[in-house]
Design an enzyme around this catalytic site. Sequence first.
Site, PDB file in Angstrom:
ATOM      1  N   LYS A 113       0.823  -1.213   0.000  1.00  0.00           N
ATOM      2  CA  LYS A 113       0.000   0.000   0.000  1.00  0.00           C
ATOM      3  C   LYS A 113       0.867   1.277   0.000  1.00  0.00           C
ATOM      4  O   LYS A 113       0.438   2.318  -0.480  1.00  0.00           O
ATOM      5  CB  LYS A 113      -0.924   0.032   1.220  1.00  0.00           C
ATOM      6  CG  LYS A 113      -1.859  -1.166   1.382  1.00  0.00           C
ATOM      7  CD  LYS A 113      -2.936  -1.221   0.334  1.00  0.00           C
ATOM      8  CE  LYS A 113      -4.052  -2.194   0.666  1.00  0.00           C
ATOM      9  NZ  LYS A 113      -3.653  -3.617   0.597  1.00  0.00           N
TER      10      LYS A 113
HETATM   11  C1  LIG Z   1      -4.256  -4.765   0.027  1.00  0.00           C
HETATM   12  C2  LIG Z   1      -3.428  -6.005  -0.023  1.00  0.00           C
HETATM   13  C3  LIG Z   1      -3.650  -7.004  -0.988  1.00  0.00           C
HETATM   14  C4  LIG Z   1      -4.764  -6.930  -2.021  1.00  0.00           C
HETATM   15  O1  LIG Z   1      -4.532  -5.963  -2.991  1.00  0.00           O
HETATM   16  P1  LIG Z   1      -5.740  -5.459  -3.934  1.00  0.00           P
HETATM   17  O2  LIG Z   1      -5.190  -4.318  -4.696  1.00  0.00           O
HETATM   18  O3  LIG Z   1      -6.827  -5.036  -2.981  1.00  0.00           O
HETATM   19  O4  LIG Z   1      -6.146  -6.602  -4.778  1.00  0.00           O
HETATM   20  C5  LIG Z   1      -2.810  -8.109  -0.994  1.00  0.00           C
HETATM   21  N1  LIG Z   1      -1.829  -8.245  -0.066  1.00  0.00           N
HETATM   22  C6  LIG Z   1      -1.604  -7.311   0.888  1.00  0.00           C
HETATM   23  C7  LIG Z   1      -0.518  -7.534   1.892  1.00  0.00           C
HETATM   24  C8  LIG Z   1      -2.381  -6.147   0.942  1.00  0.00           C
HETATM   25  O5  LIG Z   1      -2.155  -5.230   1.914  1.00  0.00           O
END
Ligand SMILES: *Cc1c(COP(=O)(O)O)cnc(C)c1O
Length: 497
Positions: A113
Site C-alpha cells: 500500500k
Molecule cells: C491490500 C493487499 C492485498 C490486495 O490488494 P488489492 O489491490 O486489494 O487486490 C494483498 N496483499 C496485501 C498484503 C495487501 O495489503
Amino acid sequence: MNYASTRNSSLKVTSAHAIVKGLSDEGGLYVPESIPALSEEEILGLCGKSYVERAYAVFSKFLTDFTPDELKHCVESAYNTKNFDTDNIAEIAKLKGGRYILELWHGPTCAFKDMALQILPYLLTTSAKKEVDGKQIAILVATSGDTGKAALEGFKDVPGTSISVFYPEDGVSPMQKRQMITQEGNNVSVCAVVGNFDDCQNGVKAIFTDKEIEDKLAKKNILLSSANSINWGRLAPQIIYYISTYAQLVHDKDIAYGDKVNIVVPTGNFGNILAAYYAKLMGIPVNKLICASNSNNVLTDFINTGVYDRNRKFYTTISPSMDILISSNLERLLYHLTGGNDKLINEWFGALKTEGKYEVNDDVKKQLSELFYADCCSDEETKARIHKTFTEEHYLLDTHSAVAVKVYEDYRAKTGDDTKTIIASTANPYKFGRAVYEAVGGKGGIEDEFELISKLETETGTKMPAPLAATKDKAVRFTQTVEKQEMGGFVLDFLGK
Ligand SMILES: *Cc1c(COP(=O)(O)O)cnc(C)c1O
C-alpha cells in the site's frame, strides 16, 4: 487526458478532479478515456533509469493537467530513501526457474500500500490546489489493517491535510494495531471501533453523507476526502512498478525487449492486478495475468465462469488483506472489456447491489479467459508453500505472497507454461509474523508478539524490518474506542468542531 465514469461514459473530468473527488457522483469509478501507449523506444529508454524517472514517465501520460514541476515534486517527495529502505524503491528477488519476486514492501509500513500511499498525499494536495484552492483536506479511512497505517504514514504532517483512521477493535493483527496506535505526527488520529471492518466502513460512509457534519466542517473550510483504493490517485502509482520491473529485467538481461512475461498478483480489491492490466495495455508484453485468491475465491469463480456471486460464506484467513467479497476495482476492468459500455456496467453492478450477483456476456467471458488465469488456495496450502519456499530456496514469503506463489506453481504444473514470471509480493513476512512462524515450523505457546518475532529471526536467519522493530519502544498515543454511531463525533472533536 480526460477521465470518464464507469457509470457515465460521457463524463469528462481532469485527473485533478478525479483525485479530489475519489468517486463520481452517480457512484461510478473514474477511468482514463483512453490508455496511453509507451513505444518501444520509450520502454527501452526507461531501462537504465531510476524509479523516480520511470514514475515521472508514466504519470506524465496520465496526469496531463499537472505541470512538469508539480509532477517532479510529487515523485521526488515520495520515492526516496527517507521513505523506502532501498534506492530501487521496489526490489526484485530472482528465484530459480525464471521467477521474479517483486518486493513491493520496502516502504515505511512494510506492505505494498505504501507504493501508492506515499505519493497520494502529494497528488491530492496538488490536485486540491487546482480544484478547491485554500481548503483543508480531512482524510477518513476505514481499515482492516494495512491501508490505515500506510495512509497515516503518507499523510502525517503533510500541510493542508489531516487524517482519521478507524479500525475494528478485534479485527487487526497485533503488529498492525501496534503500528497504528504508536503513529507519530501532529495531524493524525486513530480510533478503535466496537464491531468489525464493515461497521468501520459503514460508519465512514455515514460521515461522508452526513449533511450536518459537512456544514460544520465547511464553516471551518474543511473538505472530507478518502484515501480508499478506488481513488485514481491510488491506482495510477501502481502501474509504474510493473513497467519499472519489465524495464529492469531487460536492463539486467534476464529478458530481451519484446519477451512476454506472466504477472501473478495476490488479489483482494482487484486494484493491484488491474494496474498490471493497464501496464499490459500500455505496451508491456504480458502473456497471462494470474489472479491468486485465498479461500474467499469469488474472483476465481468469476474469471472461470463469468458469474460474480458474493452470496457465499466469508472466511477469516491468514492472508486477511485478501479477505474480501466485493472487489471494487473489477468495475474498471469490465468497463474497458465492454468498450466503455456504461449501460452494461450499470446493469451488472445494479444487480450486484440488489441480488449480490451478476453474469457478464459471452464476449467478456472470452476476453477474461484469454487475459487471465485464476485460482485459489487454502490456509494450509499457503503455510505449506511458505515452508517449502523457505526450506528449498531460503526465501521467506509472507502469507499473501505465498498464495500467489502457490497458485503460480499449480498453473505452471498444469499448463507447462515456462514463460518468465513476475510475482507480486505484497507484504514483508514480519507483518504476519505468527502465521509465518508457524509455517516454518515454529513451536506454539508464545503469547508475546516481539518474543515470537525474535524467535522467527533466529530460526530463519532473517531480520524484522526497522520500522516494525521500532514500534516496540514507541509510546502508545491512541487508546480510544468508540461505538459505531460515535465515529462522527470523534471526527468533529479531532477537527475542533
Ligand atoms: C491490500 C493487499 C492485498 C490486495 O490488494 P488489492 O489491490 O486489494 O487486490 C494483498 N496483499 C496485501 C498484503 C495487501 O495489503
